[in-house]
Scaffold this motif. Structure first.
Motif, PDB file in Angstrom:
ATOM      1  N   LEU A 191       0.834  -1.205   0.000  1.00  0.00           N
ATOM      2  CA  LEU A 191       0.000   0.000   0.000  1.00  0.00           C
ATOM      3  C   LEU A 191       0.865   1.250   0.000  1.00  0.00           C
ATOM      4  O   LEU A 191       0.603   2.202  -0.734  1.00  0.00           O
ATOM      5  CB  LEU A 191      -0.933   0.001   1.214  1.00  0.00           C
ATOM      6  CG  LEU A 191      -2.018  -1.070   1.220  1.00  0.00           C
ATOM      7  CD1 LEU A 191      -2.763  -1.057   2.546  1.00  0.00           C
ATOM      8  CD2 LEU A 191      -2.979  -0.890   0.058  1.00  0.00           C
ATOM      9  N   ARG A 192       1.911   1.253   0.799  1.00  0.00           N
ATOM     10  CA  ARG A 192       2.810   2.399   0.871  1.00  0.00           C
ATOM     11  C   ARG A 192       3.529   2.618  -0.460  1.00  0.00           C
ATOM     12  O   ARG A 192       3.678   3.739  -0.920  1.00  0.00           O
ATOM     13  CB  ARG A 192       3.829   2.200   1.991  1.00  0.00           C
ATOM     14  CG  ARG A 192       4.742   3.405   2.201  1.00  0.00           C
ATOM     15  CD  ARG A 192       5.802   3.181   3.281  1.00  0.00           C
ATOM     16  NE  ARG A 192       6.596   1.989   3.027  1.00  0.00           N
ATOM     17  CZ  ARG A 192       6.500   0.850   3.724  1.00  0.00           C
ATOM     18  NH1 ARG A 192       5.658   0.728   4.721  1.00  0.00           N
ATOM     19  NH2 ARG A 192       7.255  -0.196   3.417  1.00  0.00           N
ATOM     20  N   ASP A 193       3.936   1.525  -1.110  1.00  0.00           N
ATOM     21  CA  ASP A 193       4.651   1.622  -2.376  1.00  0.00           C
ATOM     22  C   ASP A 193       3.722   1.907  -3.555  1.00  0.00           C
ATOM     23  O   ASP A 193       4.179   2.235  -4.642  1.00  0.00           O
ATOM     24  CB  ASP A 193       5.419   0.329  -2.665  1.00  0.00           C
ATOM     25  CG  ASP A 193       6.521   0.078  -1.648  1.00  0.00           C
ATOM     26  OD1 ASP A 193       6.903   1.016  -0.913  1.00  0.00           O
ATOM     27  OD2 ASP A 193       6.983  -1.081  -1.575  1.00  0.00           O
TER      28      ASP A 193
ATOM     29  N   LEU B 268      -0.170  -2.234  -4.542  1.00  0.00           N
ATOM     30  CA  LEU B 268      -1.118  -3.212  -4.024  1.00  0.00           C
ATOM     31  C   LEU B 268      -2.339  -2.482  -3.492  1.00  0.00           C
ATOM     32  O   LEU B 268      -2.214  -1.448  -2.839  1.00  0.00           O
ATOM     33  CB  LEU B 268      -0.472  -4.016  -2.882  1.00  0.00           C
ATOM     34  CG  LEU B 268      -1.337  -5.053  -2.175  1.00  0.00           C
ATOM     35  CD1 LEU B 268      -1.649  -6.220  -3.109  1.00  0.00           C
ATOM     36  CD2 LEU B 268      -0.631  -5.553  -0.933  1.00  0.00           C
ATOM     37  N   ALA B 269      -3.505  -3.002  -3.782  1.00  0.00           N
ATOM     38  CA  ALA B 269      -4.746  -2.482  -3.202  1.00  0.00           C
ATOM     39  C   ALA B 269      -5.464  -3.655  -2.552  1.00  0.00           C
ATOM     40  O   ALA B 269      -5.645  -4.692  -3.174  1.00  0.00           O
ATOM     41  CB  ALA B 269      -5.636  -1.867  -4.275  1.00  0.00           C
ATOM     42  N   VAL B 270      -5.810  -3.502  -1.308  1.00  0.00           N
ATOM     43  CA  VAL B 270      -6.519  -4.551  -0.571  1.00  0.00           C
ATOM     44  C   VAL B 270      -7.793  -3.930  -0.031  1.00  0.00           C
ATOM     45  O   VAL B 270      -7.740  -2.960   0.705  1.00  0.00           O
ATOM     46  CB  VAL B 270      -5.676  -5.117   0.591  1.00  0.00           C
ATOM     47  CG1 VAL B 270      -6.436  -6.219   1.316  1.00  0.00           C
ATOM     48  CG2 VAL B 270      -4.349  -5.647   0.074  1.00  0.00           C
TER      49      VAL B 270
ATOM     50  N   ARG C 197      -4.431  -6.271  -7.522  1.00  0.00           N
ATOM     51  CA  ARG C 197      -3.009  -5.982  -7.634  1.00  0.00           C
ATOM     52  C   ARG C 197      -2.787  -5.159  -8.887  1.00  0.00           C
ATOM     53  O   ARG C 197      -3.420  -5.370  -9.896  1.00  0.00           O
ATOM     54  CB  ARG C 197      -2.212  -7.272  -7.760  1.00  0.00           C
ATOM     55  CG  ARG C 197      -2.227  -8.116  -6.528  1.00  0.00           C
ATOM     56  CD  ARG C 197      -1.682  -9.486  -6.816  1.00  0.00           C
ATOM     57  NE  ARG C 197      -0.260  -9.555  -7.039  1.00  0.00           N
ATOM     58  CZ  ARG C 197       0.652  -9.464  -6.088  1.00  0.00           C
ATOM     59  NH1 ARG C 197       0.309  -9.239  -4.858  1.00  0.00           N
ATOM     60  NH2 ARG C 197       1.922  -9.590  -6.361  1.00  0.00           N
ATOM     61  N   SER C 198      -1.831  -4.250  -8.813  1.00  0.00           N
ATOM     62  CA  SER C 198      -1.421  -3.544 -10.008  1.00  0.00           C
ATOM     63  C   SER C 198      -0.556  -4.505 -10.820  1.00  0.00           C
ATOM     64  O   SER C 198       0.034  -5.429 -10.283  1.00  0.00           O
ATOM     65  CB  SER C 198      -0.642  -2.281  -9.651  1.00  0.00           C
ATOM     66  OG  SER C 198       0.615  -2.628  -9.125  1.00  0.00           O
TER      67      SER C 198
END
Length: 102
Positions: free
Chosen positions: A64-66, A69-71, A86-87
């Motif tokens: 998430l920080r990078d 990724l999306a959850v 996911r990207s």
């Protein structure tokens, strides 16, 4: 790329929020669903609430920080499975359960 989102985004129908420790048991249980096992990216063969909490604090927080990724976690009042996306460039190993309907 970092994408800073507020803790909760909502309209009158849907709320999007960060995955939290309170989601761990439902998330782990969702990974046993046949459709989740078939369609989700689940690099670990077995999930427990504790392993999911570790991922929430580790690889999920990192992704998430990078920004790779999306959850998405369901509302606690809704009986649905957690979903994730996911990207294309994501390399995180976080579990990615999806509901059978989407």
């Amino acid at each position: 790329m970092s994408l800073a989102l507020p803790e909760n985004l909502t309209d009158t129908v849907i709320t999007v929020r960060h995955l939290a420790d309170r989601d761990a048991a439902a998330f782990a249980a969702g990974t046993t669903d046949a459709a989740v096992r078939r369609f989700a990216h689940l690099p670990t063969p077995h999930y427990t609430a504790e392993t999911v909490r570790e991922q929430i604090r580790g690889v999920i927080a990192d992704g998430l920080r990078d920004g790779n990724l999306a959850v998405l976690a369901p509302s606690p009042t809704r009986p649905t499975t957690a979903s994730s996306a996911r990207s294309p460039s994501s390399t995180s190993t976080a579990p990615q359960p999806k509901s059978a309907s989407g």
